[in-house]
Design a protein around this motif. Sequence first.
Motif, PDB file in Angstrom:
ATOM      1  N   ALA A 128      13.611 -10.132  -2.442  1.00  0.00           N
ATOM      2  CA  ALA A 128      14.940 -10.535  -1.965  1.00  0.00           C
ATOM      3  C   ALA A 128      14.845 -11.173  -0.582  1.00  0.00           C
ATOM      4  O   ALA A 128      15.622 -12.070  -0.237  1.00  0.00           O
ATOM      5  N   LEU A 129      13.872 -10.744   0.201  1.00  0.00           N
ATOM      6  CA  LEU A 129      13.700 -11.296   1.552  1.00  0.00           C
ATOM      7  C   LEU A 129      12.903 -12.604   1.550  1.00  0.00           C
ATOM      8  O   LEU A 129      12.674 -13.195   2.597  1.00  0.00           O
ATOM      9  N   GLY A 130      12.463 -13.011   0.360  1.00  0.00           N
ATOM     10  CA  GLY A 130      11.799 -14.312   0.267  1.00  0.00           C
ATOM     11  C   GLY A 130      10.280 -14.287   0.353  1.00  0.00           C
ATOM     12  O   GLY A 130       9.660 -15.307   0.648  1.00  0.00           O
ATOM     13  N   ILE A 131       9.693 -13.152   0.103  1.00  0.00           N
ATOM     14  CA  ILE A 131       8.225 -13.075   0.151  1.00  0.00           C
ATOM     15  C   ILE A 131       7.626 -14.022  -0.874  1.00  0.00           C
ATOM     16  O   ILE A 131       8.204 -14.243  -1.944  1.00  0.00           O
ATOM     17  N   LYS A 132       6.461 -14.580  -0.555  1.00  0.00           N
ATOM     18  CA  LYS A 132       5.848 -15.537  -1.477  1.00  0.00           C
ATOM     19  C   LYS A 132       4.729 -14.933  -2.306  1.00  0.00           C
ATOM     20  O   LYS A 132       4.422 -15.407  -3.391  1.00  0.00           O
ATOM     21  N   GLY A 133       4.083 -13.912  -1.738  1.00  0.00           N
ATOM     22  CA  GLY A 133       2.982 -13.303  -2.479  1.00  0.00           C
ATOM     23  C   GLY A 133       2.869 -11.817  -2.208  1.00  0.00           C
ATOM     24  O   GLY A 133       3.157 -11.352  -1.107  1.00  0.00           O
ATOM     25  N   LEU A 134       2.480 -11.088  -3.224  1.00  0.00           N
ATOM     26  CA  LEU A 134       2.313  -9.636  -3.079  1.00  0.00           C
ATOM     27  C   LEU A 134       0.885  -9.262  -3.441  1.00  0.00           C
ATOM     28  O   LEU A 134       0.375  -9.637  -4.499  1.00  0.00           O
ATOM     29  N   TRP A 135       0.259  -8.533  -2.559  1.00  0.00           N
ATOM     30  CA  TRP A 135      -1.088  -8.025  -2.817  1.00  0.00           C
ATOM     31  C   TRP A 135      -0.919  -6.548  -3.121  1.00  0.00           C
ATOM     32  O   TRP A 135      -0.699  -5.744  -2.217  1.00  0.00           O
TER      33      TRP A 135
ATOM     34  N   ALA B  52       0.845  -1.189   0.000  1.00  0.00           N
ATOM     35  CA  ALA B  52       0.000   0.000   0.000  1.00  0.00           C
ATOM     36  C   ALA B  52       0.881   1.239   0.000  1.00  0.00           C
ATOM     37  O   ALA B  52       0.652   2.191   0.743  1.00  0.00           O
ATOM     38  N   VAL B  53       1.890   1.195  -0.839  1.00  0.00           N
ATOM     39  CA  VAL B  53       2.826   2.328  -0.970  1.00  0.00           C
ATOM     40  C   VAL B  53       2.522   3.077  -2.258  1.00  0.00           C
ATOM     41  O   VAL B  53       1.853   2.548  -3.147  1.00  0.00           O
ATOM     42  N   PRO B  54       2.995   4.310  -2.375  1.00  0.00           N
ATOM     43  CA  PRO B  54       2.743   5.051  -3.621  1.00  0.00           C
ATOM     44  C   PRO B  54       3.427   4.377  -4.801  1.00  0.00           C
ATOM     45  O   PRO B  54       4.423   3.664  -4.631  1.00  0.00           O
ATOM     46  N   LYS B  55       2.888   4.644  -5.952  1.00  0.00           N
ATOM     47  CA  LYS B  55       3.413   4.092  -7.191  1.00  0.00           C
ATOM     48  C   LYS B  55       4.918   4.299  -7.320  1.00  0.00           C
ATOM     49  O   LYS B  55       5.646   3.420  -7.769  1.00  0.00           O
ATOM     50  N   SER B  56       5.382   5.460  -6.875  1.00  0.00           N
ATOM     51  CA  SER B  56       6.784   5.827  -7.062  1.00  0.00           C
ATOM     52  C   SER B  56       7.743   4.893  -6.330  1.00  0.00           C
ATOM     53  O   SER B  56       8.876   4.707  -6.760  1.00  0.00           O
ATOM     54  N   SER B  57       7.303   4.278  -5.241  1.00  0.00           N
ATOM     55  CA  SER B  57       8.248   3.442  -4.510  1.00  0.00           C
ATOM     56  C   SER B  57       7.935   1.948  -4.582  1.00  0.00           C
ATOM     57  O   SER B  57       8.661   1.140  -4.028  1.00  0.00           O
ATOM     58  N   VAL B  58       6.879   1.607  -5.281  1.00  0.00           N
ATOM     59  CA  VAL B  58       6.450   0.212  -5.236  1.00  0.00           C
ATOM     60  C   VAL B  58       7.472  -0.735  -5.863  1.00  0.00           C
ATOM     61  O   VAL B  58       7.693  -1.844  -5.370  1.00  0.00           O
ATOM     62  N   LYS B  59       8.122  -0.277  -6.904  1.00  0.00           N
ATOM     63  CA  LYS B  59       9.105  -1.132  -7.564  1.00  0.00           C
ATOM     64  C   LYS B  59      10.236  -1.496  -6.607  1.00  0.00           C
ATOM     65  O   LYS B  59      10.574  -2.672  -6.443  1.00  0.00           O
ATOM     66  N   GLU B  60      10.778  -0.495  -5.960  1.00  0.00           N
ATOM     67  CA  GLU B  60      11.880  -0.721  -5.021  1.00  0.00           C
ATOM     68  C   GLU B  60      11.445  -1.608  -3.856  1.00  0.00           C
ATOM     69  O   GLU B  60      12.139  -2.550  -3.474  1.00  0.00           O
ATOM     70  N   VAL B  61      10.279  -1.312  -3.298  1.00  0.00           N
ATOM     71  CA  VAL B  61       9.769  -2.078  -2.163  1.00  0.00           C
ATOM     72  C   VAL B  61       9.533  -3.534  -2.556  1.00  0.00           C
ATOM     73  O   VAL B  61       9.884  -4.461  -1.819  1.00  0.00           O
ATOM     74  N   ALA B  62       8.954  -3.731  -3.728  1.00  0.00           N
ATOM     75  CA  ALA B  62       8.678  -5.098  -4.183  1.00  0.00           C
ATOM     76  C   ALA B  62       9.985  -5.880  -4.338  1.00  0.00           C
ATOM     77  O   ALA B  62      10.087  -7.024  -3.893  1.00  0.00           O
ATOM     78  N   ASP B  63      10.973  -5.265  -4.937  1.00  0.00           N
ATOM     79  CA  ASP B  63      12.267  -5.934  -5.114  1.00  0.00           C
ATOM     80  C   ASP B  63      12.857  -6.351  -3.770  1.00  0.00           C
ATOM     81  O   ASP B  63      13.386  -7.457  -3.616  1.00  0.00           O
ATOM     82  N   ARG B  64      12.746  -5.444  -2.821  1.00  0.00           N
ATOM     83  CA  ARG B  64      13.293  -5.708  -1.499  1.00  0.00           C
ATOM     84  C   ARG B  64      12.581  -6.894  -0.837  1.00  0.00           C
ATOM     85  O   ARG B  64      13.226  -7.762  -0.239  1.00  0.00           O
ATOM     86  N   LEU B  65      11.281  -6.915  -0.970  1.00  0.00           N
ATOM     87  CA  LEU B  65      10.508  -8.015  -0.380  1.00  0.00           C
ATOM     88  C   LEU B  65      10.803  -9.340  -1.064  1.00  0.00           C
ATOM     89  O   LEU B  65      10.895 -10.383  -0.411  1.00  0.00           O
TER      90      LEU B  65
END
Lengths: 217, 217
Positions: free
Chosen positions: B170-177, B155-168
Motif C-alpha cells: 500500500a505504501l508503494g514498495i517495489k520489491g520484497l525480499w 524478516a518478521v515471523p510468519k504470523s505477521s508477514v501477510k499484514e506487513v507485506a500488504d502494508r508495504l
Amino acid sequence: MKSENSKNVPMVVIRRLPRYYRYLGELLKQGVTRISSKSLSEKMGVTASQIRQDLNCFGGFGQQGYGYKIENLYYEIGEILGLSRGYKTVIVGAGNLGRALANHAGFEKRGFRLMALFDNDEAVIGKKIHGLTIQPMDHLEEFFEKEGADIAILAVPKSSVKEVADRLVALGIKGLWNFSYTDIDVPEHVAVENVHLTDSLMTLAYKLTKEEMGSKE
Amino acid sequence: MKSENSKNVPMVVIRRLPRYYRYLGELLKQGVTRISSKSLSEKMGVTASQIRQDLNCFGGFGQQGYGYKIENLYYEIGEILGLSRGYKTVIVGAGNLGRALANHAGFEKRGFRLMALFDNDEAVIGKKIHGLTIQPMDHLEEFFEKEGADIAILAVPKSSVKEVADRLVALGIKGLWNFSYTDIDVPEHVAVENVHLTDSLMTLAYKLTKEEMGSKE
DNA sequence: TAGATTGTTAATCGATTAACAATC
DNA sequence: TAGATTGTTAATCGATTAACAATC
C-alpha cells in the motif's frame, strides 16, 4: 507402488518437496485431512499434473477417486527428505548471521539437532546462544571425536571458508550449508547447499529494474 | 548488438547472472583483464555454450577471437541487474535475522542503500544497528512519505508477514525480499524474491539421506 | 594471414503439461 | 454403480549443448 530405490529423481523435483511439505503442514494445522492434486495445485499456483508427476517419482501416495491423505503424504515427504533422522548440526562462525541462525526456530522443529557453535573470535567465545556456549575453533577436532556431526552451517567470512570447509571434510562432515559469498569445492560425497544471499538480492534487483524499464517504454 | 529491450530473458538465465558477476569480480580483483567463455566455463563448472548463450540474451559483450573484457562484462552485468540504481532498502523485523542482515557487508558493497529498520518489539526499538536506530512500526507510513523505499527485507515471523507485506504494498514498495517461512501474495507489479531457509536446509538433508541410502545398498 | 573465439543456428536433452485408462 | 481422481504415457515446450560460419 514404485521401487524404494529413488535413484534418479531430478533435483528440480527435490527442490519442490519442501514447498509441498510446507503447504501440507499448513493444511494439516487447519485440520484438513485430504486433498486432490487439483485443489493443491490451485493453492500453490502450479499444475496438478506437476504435483502428480512429482509425487510419483517416489511412489503411489494417492488413491484414485479420493486424492491424497494429507497426514500420510506429509509424513512420507518428511521421510524422503530425511527429517526424522535427527541430523546433528553445528554452526561454524558465530558472528551475527551464525547466531541468528542458531536462534532460528524452524530448524529444530524440522528435526535438525543443533549441537554446538564454533568461532575463533575471542569477543564471542564463551557467549551462550540458544543454550549453547560458543566454543573456540580449536575444539572442533575434539568435538567431532566425541560427538560427531552430520551438517555444518558455514557462516564464516569468504576469506576463511575454504580452509574451514577442508577441515570439516577431513573430520567426516556429510553436508555443508554454505552462507559465504563464494562457492566451495569439496569431494563428491559431501553434500553442499549454498545460500548465496547477495545473489538472491541481486535477482530481486533485476526484477525491479525490469519492471521499471517496462513501465518507461 | 541486440536490442536493449531485453524483454523475454528466461528467469533461469537471470539467476545465473549473479554467479557470473561473482566470478568476474574475483578475476578482476586478481588483475585478470580478459577471459574466454571456455576458460570461464572451466572455472565455473558450466559449459562454454551456456555462458555464450546467456550473455547473448543481453547483447554482444564479447569479441571474436579475443573473448570478453572482464571489466566491461562485469560492469554490464551490474547494469542489467540494476546495481548502480542505489535501491533504497528497509528492514522490517529487527529480530536476530533482521539485525544480522543489517550488518551483512555484501549488500552495500553491491549498491543497496539500507535506510531504516523497523520492529514492533519494545525490547529492540531504539537500539542502534549498523548506524541506524530501530524504529517502531508506526513510523513506517511517515518514513515512506518522507523518504520512500524500493525494497523491503521481510524478516518478521510468519504470523505477521501477510499484514506487513500488504502494508508495504500500500505504501508503494517495489520489491520484497521475503525471509519468512511462507509464500506471500502480492500484486503482480511488486517483485518478490523468497529466501526460504528451511526449504534449503531440507534440500541439504535430502542430499545426505540419498548419499546414505546409496552407500547402504 | 592464421588462430582463436564469438554469436547464432540447429540438434539434443530434459522438464512440463495434457490426456486418458485404471481404479478407488 | 457413477463420479472422481490418481498413475502413467504421450505430446509439447523450453533449456542446454553442439556445431560452425562470421570475424576479430
